[in-house]
Write an enzyme that holds these catalytic residues in place. Structure first.
Site, PDB file in Angstrom:
ATOM      1  N   CYS A 136      -4.831  -5.767   4.185  1.00 27.59           N
ATOM      2  CA  CYS A 136      -5.555  -6.919   4.729  1.00 27.59           C
ATOM      3  C   CYS A 136      -5.829  -7.949   3.644  1.00 27.59           C
ATOM      4  CB  CYS A 136      -6.862  -6.452   5.357  1.00 27.59           C
ATOM      5  SG  CYS A 136      -7.845  -7.822   5.984  1.00 27.59           S
ATOM      6  N   CYS A 139      -9.189  -9.683   3.848  1.00 24.99           N
ATOM      7  CA  CYS A 139     -10.339  -8.855   3.444  1.00 24.99           C
ATOM      8  C   CYS A 139     -10.406  -8.765   1.920  1.00 24.99           C
ATOM      9  CB  CYS A 139     -10.213  -7.435   3.973  1.00 24.99           C
ATOM     10  SG  CYS A 139      -9.750  -7.286   5.682  1.00 24.99           S
ATOM     11  N   ASP A 140      -9.264  -8.574   1.276  1.00 22.89           N
ATOM     12  CA  ASP A 140      -9.253  -8.175  -0.129  1.00 22.89           C
ATOM     13  C   ASP A 140      -8.652  -9.208  -1.087  1.00 22.89           C
ATOM     14  OD1 ASP A 140     -10.329  -5.743   0.666  1.00 22.89           O
ATOM     15  OD2 ASP A 140      -8.353  -4.910   1.086  1.00 22.89           O
TER      16      ASP A 140
END
Ligand code: NDP
Length: 309
Positions: A136, A139-140
């Site tokens: 992701c 997300c990261d």
């Protein structure tokens, strides 16, 4: 004593919430369990540009919050929790929530559990999950500011993630196993027009390399057998998804790829419906998931009217 409900919706992506909007307006008093990823996959994407009605695009998180509010406005009971077991052998269906047996009895169920990211299956990839290996980018990606990263895959997700990461990272390598990208033309053009994305065609990932501090690189092998090391701090998987059918394995008809088989939203079990990516190997779009959620709820309403308990 277990709680008795008319319509249980498992999952909180666009399919689940659209089903909830329709079920609530049909007075089925739906209960939605959000599951382990409230809001579903869209909460991990950046801007959604192809959901009709948003000419300027909309963030996935905002869209999902709005869908949730819309479902709640008509009386949907949205609960934080995970359905851990379903017994589909008889109606009303017995439902276990967060490991508590017989929590709920449901007259009808709409399964909208979506799909999850696939991994390559390399031991080194598992070792570095959360230490440089991610599925992701939104997300990261933040953790790789001004660093070098690789994205694996050649579809729309890979291209979208590569483009997003290119805005944060110094250099992005897009590692593609074929000699072409499967992504839509618009996404491909965006990738090729981004100066800090290098597309590496016809290469497979042999190993993720690293040390106690996390990922340091990747070992790639070309289709002609040459090996090459790539120095990167992060590896992002974007090689597709598998449907989340663990709850219904062995109880419901699945196709050869493991997706729930539906006909107008109905599964082979009367009173059990499915919507969204868990039953769609072809389109997998937010709008098609939402549309299938609508179909499942309408069919559920008809079923309950014709088959009261
Ligand atoms: P896709 O299945 O479309 O693409 C998966 C990619 O990963 C392919 O390039 C595939 O290669 C590659 N791949 C699969 N397994 C491996 C492996 N073991 N090693 C290396 N590469 C591998 O998945 P996506 O998640 O990209 O897209 C899913 C759906 O969602 C599509 O319909 C897509 O159009 C849609 N989507 C739309 C978006 C948008 O419109 N904004 C954004 C994201 C997704 P190969 O080609 O060789 O099979």
């Amino acid at each position: 004593m277990s709680e008795r409900i008319k319509c249980l919706i498992v999952g909180s992506g666009p399919a689940g919430y659209t089903a909830a909007i329709y079920a609530a307006r049909a007075n089925l008093q739906p209960v939605v369990y959000e599951g382990i990823e409230p809001g579903g996959q869209l909460t991990t994407t950046t801007e959604i540009e192809n959901f009709p009605g948003y000419p300027e695009g909309i963030s996935g998180t905002v869209l999902m919050e709005d869908l949730k509010k819309q479902a709640q406005r008509f009386g949907t009971d949205v609960r934080f929790g995970v359905i851990t077991r379903l017994d589909l052998s008889r109606r009303p269906f017995a439902v276990e929530v967060d490991g508590n047996p017989e929590t709920i009895q449901a007259d009808a169920i709409i399964i909208a559990t979506g799909a999850s990211a696939k991994y390559l299956g390399l031991p080194s990839e598992q070792r570095f999950r959360g230490m440089g290996v991610s599925a992701c980018a939104t997300c990261d990606g933040f953790f790789y500011r001004k660093k070098d990263v690789a994205v694996i895959g050649g579809g729309d997700t890979a291209c979208e993630e590569a483009t997003y990461l290119a805005s944060i990272c110094r250099q992005v390598y897009l590692v593609v196993r074929k000699n072409y990208l499967r992504a839509s033309k618009a996404m491909q053009e965006r990738v090729f027009a981004t100066p800090n994305i290098e597309v590496i065609f016809e290469h497979n990932t042999q190993e993720v390399l690293g040390d106690d501090n996390g990922v340091t690189g990747m070992l790639l092998r070309s289709t002609s057998g040459d090996e090459r090391q790539l120095a990167v701090d992060g590896v992002f998987l974007a090689i597709g998804h598998h449907p989340n059918t663990e709850l219904v394995q062995g109880q419901i008809n699945l196709d050869e790829q493991g997706y729930i088989v539906t006909h107008h939203g109905q599964t082979n079990i009367p009173g059990v419906f499915a919507a969204g990516d868990v039953q769609d190997p072809h389109y997998r779009q937010a709008i098609t998931a939402a549309g299938s959620g609508c179909i499942a709820a309408l069919e559920c309403e008809r079923f309950l009217a014709a088959n009261p308990l």
